[in-house]
Scaffold this active site. Structure first.
Site, PDB file in Angstrom:
ATOM      1  N   GLY A  11       0.850  -1.196   0.000  1.00  0.00           N
ATOM      2  CA  GLY A  11       0.000   0.000   0.000  1.00  0.00           C
ATOM      3  C   GLY A  11       0.879   1.235   0.000  1.00  0.00           C
ATOM      4  O   GLY A  11       0.521   2.270   0.554  1.00  0.00           O
ATOM      5  N   LEU A  13       1.577   3.390  -2.147  1.00  0.00           N
ATOM      6  CA  LEU A  13       1.169   4.606  -2.865  1.00  0.00           C
ATOM      7  C   LEU A  13      -0.041   5.272  -2.228  1.00  0.00           C
ATOM      8  O   LEU A  13      -0.558   6.257  -2.736  1.00  0.00           O
ATOM      9  CB  LEU A  13       0.842   4.273  -4.329  1.00  0.00           C
ATOM     10  CG  LEU A  13       1.968   3.627  -5.132  1.00  0.00           C
ATOM     11  CD1 LEU A  13       1.551   3.444  -6.582  1.00  0.00           C
ATOM     12  CD2 LEU A  13       3.240   4.467  -5.053  1.00  0.00           C
ATOM     13  N   GLY A  14      -0.508   4.755  -1.116  1.00  0.00           N
ATOM     14  CA  GLY A  14      -1.683   5.320  -0.459  1.00  0.00           C
ATOM     15  C   GLY A  14      -1.338   6.561   0.354  1.00  0.00           C
ATOM     16  O   GLY A  14      -0.193   7.022   0.363  1.00  0.00           O
ATOM     17  N   GLN A  15      -2.368   7.094   1.039  1.00  0.00           N
ATOM     18  CA  GLN A  15      -2.180   8.342   1.792  1.00  0.00           C
ATOM     19  C   GLN A  15      -1.070   8.192   2.825  1.00  0.00           C
ATOM     20  O   GLN A  15      -0.179   9.033   2.928  1.00  0.00           O
ATOM     21  CB  GLN A  15      -3.490   8.740   2.491  1.00  0.00           C
ATOM     22  CG  GLN A  15      -3.407  10.110   3.169  1.00  0.00           C
ATOM     23  CD  GLN A  15      -4.515  10.354   4.179  1.00  0.00           C
ATOM     24  OE1 GLN A  15      -5.253   9.442   4.560  1.00  0.00           O
ATOM     25  NE2 GLN A  15      -4.637  11.604   4.609  1.00  0.00           N
ATOM     26  N   ASP A  37       2.393  -1.911  -4.367  1.00  0.00           N
ATOM     27  CA  ASP A  37       1.001  -1.457  -4.409  1.00  0.00           C
ATOM     28  C   ASP A  37       0.330  -2.124  -5.601  1.00  0.00           C
ATOM     29  O   ASP A  37       0.997  -2.768  -6.415  1.00  0.00           O
ATOM     30  CB  ASP A  37       0.942   0.082  -4.516  1.00  0.00           C
ATOM     31  CG  ASP A  37      -0.317   0.648  -3.876  1.00  0.00           C
ATOM     32  OD1 ASP A  37      -0.216   1.546  -3.020  1.00  0.00           O
ATOM     33  OD2 ASP A  37      -1.424   0.192  -4.231  1.00  0.00           O
ATOM     34  N   ASN A  55      -0.586  -7.517  -5.625  1.00  0.00           N
ATOM     35  CA  ASN A  55      -1.948  -7.601  -5.108  1.00  0.00           C
ATOM     36  C   ASN A  55      -1.894  -8.448  -3.839  1.00  0.00           C
ATOM     37  O   ASN A  55      -1.535  -9.623  -3.888  1.00  0.00           O
ATOM     38  CB  ASN A  55      -2.854  -8.252  -6.160  1.00  0.00           C
ATOM     39  CG  ASN A  55      -4.297  -8.314  -5.687  1.00  0.00           C
ATOM     40  OD1 ASN A  55      -4.598  -8.123  -4.507  1.00  0.00           O
ATOM     41  ND2 ASN A  55      -5.196  -8.573  -6.630  1.00  0.00           N
ATOM     42  N   TYR A 145     -15.936  -1.525   7.246  1.00  0.00           N
ATOM     43  CA  TYR A 145     -14.529  -1.171   7.480  1.00  0.00           C
ATOM     44  C   TYR A 145     -14.190  -1.363   8.970  1.00  0.00           C
ATOM     45  O   TYR A 145     -13.182  -1.987   9.326  1.00  0.00           O
ATOM     46  CB  TYR A 145     -14.329   0.284   7.058  1.00  0.00           C
ATOM     47  CG  TYR A 145     -12.972   0.882   7.318  1.00  0.00           C
ATOM     48  CD1 TYR A 145     -11.890   0.573   6.508  1.00  0.00           C
ATOM     49  CD2 TYR A 145     -12.781   1.803   8.351  1.00  0.00           C
ATOM     50  CE1 TYR A 145     -10.653   1.147   6.724  1.00  0.00           C
ATOM     51  CE2 TYR A 145     -11.550   2.387   8.575  1.00  0.00           C
ATOM     52  CZ  TYR A 145     -10.490   2.058   7.765  1.00  0.00           C
ATOM     53  OH  TYR A 145      -9.267   2.637   7.980  1.00  0.00           O
ATOM     54  N   LYS A 149     -11.660  -3.913  10.931  1.00  0.00           N
ATOM     55  CA  LYS A 149     -10.575  -3.454  11.814  1.00  0.00           C
ATOM     56  C   LYS A 149     -10.664  -4.146  13.177  1.00  0.00           C
ATOM     57  O   LYS A 149      -9.659  -4.567  13.742  1.00  0.00           O
ATOM     58  CB  LYS A 149     -10.622  -1.926  11.980  1.00  0.00           C
ATOM     59  CG  LYS A 149     -10.215  -1.149  10.727  1.00  0.00           C
ATOM     60  CD  LYS A 149      -8.772  -1.411  10.329  1.00  0.00           C
ATOM     61  CE  LYS A 149      -8.298  -0.502   9.214  1.00  0.00           C
ATOM     62  NZ  LYS A 149      -6.983  -0.908   8.660  1.00  0.00           N
TER      63      LYS A 149
END
Ligand code: SER
Length: 319
Positions: A11, A13-15, A37, A55, A145, A149
């Site tokens: 991940g 390239l995520g925030q 990513d 993936n 979501y 979590k």
């Protein structure tokens, strides 16, 4: 013995992944931090350090990457955020939960030294305390979501207790940043508002003006992650996920702070489906375990965050 010296960020390239990958490369050397990513590799990405398309649902490929590239630590950040998860709950569940289970499985098989996985304030819900929500209360998640979590936290603890896998986790509040944008989260308004303020001078907020939520500026979130991962194992008693707090504010309070820098800034309110999600989350959380056990202290107050965000975004706009 094999030298498992590499760090894998899934991940990347995520925030959060964008900034965490950069911080880890700064700290451990660019060649030692592998970014991965779902998006294909480009020359621009590979210039910053090793990057490849992965993936997380492909467990075989994940296992190959980890064993062939001498990975010893994994930061698993790939996820579908809260509001987007509601539009396709089963797909979100697969990515968020199966992705985590694949990472835990591969981490155990190839004996990772440490694993990091972010949890969220989304584990809390209507039955949780509305303010100063304590560390050890049962969650009450309303979103797919949040359900993921909450379940993921218990899986992390299970892997620690059953298999000795050193998985560490933080329940992040909404994260505010100017590099990579979030996508599909309930707290995204606190990022969008800055772009709108700089580019058009006005913003229509999808939450009501008095919706208080726990938030954090990204530099604090990155530092917290590095500090937790560096803490001695025997200091850590929480093996689900640590509450972490920094700044609590409402859209109206954030807009008022922005107006100090952009006096003509205008905000209007048009609540949508995300209001329901935000209303289920507490307005603040109690992070005393993180403070006592690994010395967590936030640095950025609301005024610091707003000045810094606007300074960076104005540079981008006027560059
Ligand atoms: N910021 C996330 C979201 O809004 C919550 O962790 O989905």
């Amino acid at each position: 013995m094999r030298n498992k010296s590499k760090i894998l960020v899934i991940g990347a390239l995520g925030q959060m992944g964008t900034e965490l990958t950069a911080a880890l490369r700064e700290k451990y050397g660019w060649q030692n931090v592998l970014g991965a990513d779902i998006h294909p590799a480009t020359a621009e990405l590979q210039e910053k350090g090793p990057y490849f398309k992965l993936n997380v649902l492909n467990k075989t490929m994940l296992g190959r990457v980890v064993s062939n590239l001498n990975v010893g630590q994994i930061y698993h950040l790939a996820a579908v955020l809260s509001a987007n998860s509601e539009t396709d709950p089963f797909r979100a569940w697969e990515i968020n939960m199966q992705g985590l289970l694949n990472v835990l499985h591969v981490s155990r098989k190839y004996q990772m030294d440490k694993v990091f996985w972010p949890s969220s304030i989304a584990i809390f819900g209507p039955a949780s305390m509305r303010a100063a929500c304590p560390q050890h209360v049962g969650g009450d998640p309303m979103t797919v979501y949040g359900i993921g979590k909450q379940a993921g936290e218990f899986w992390c603890r299970y892997y620690y207790q059953q298999y000795g896998l050193d998985v560490r986790s933080i329940r992040f509040p909404g994260l505010v940043s100017y590099t990579a944008k979030p996508g599909g989260g309930t707290t995204d308004y606190a990022v969008e508002i800055f772009d709108a303020a700089v580019q058009t001078g006005s913003y229509q907020c999808y939450l009501k003006e008095n919706t208080g939520l726990p938030m954090m500026y990204m530099p604090d979130a990155i530092r917290a992650t590095l500090e937790l991962m560096e803490s001695p194992e025997d200091k850590l008693s929480v093996r689900t996920s640590y509450n972490l707090a920094a700044i609590n504010f409402t859209p109206r309070e954030l807009a008022a702070e922005i107006t100090k820098h952009i006096p003509d800034f205008k905000i209007s309110y048009s609540p949508d489906h995300r209001q329901h999600i935000a209303d289920s989350w507490p307005s603040s959380i109690d992070d005393r375990f993180a403070r006592h056990e690994w010395g967590w202290r936030p640095k950025f107050k609301l005024s610091d965050m707003v000045s810094d965000m606007l300074c960076h975004l104005r540079k981008e706009v006027y560059a």
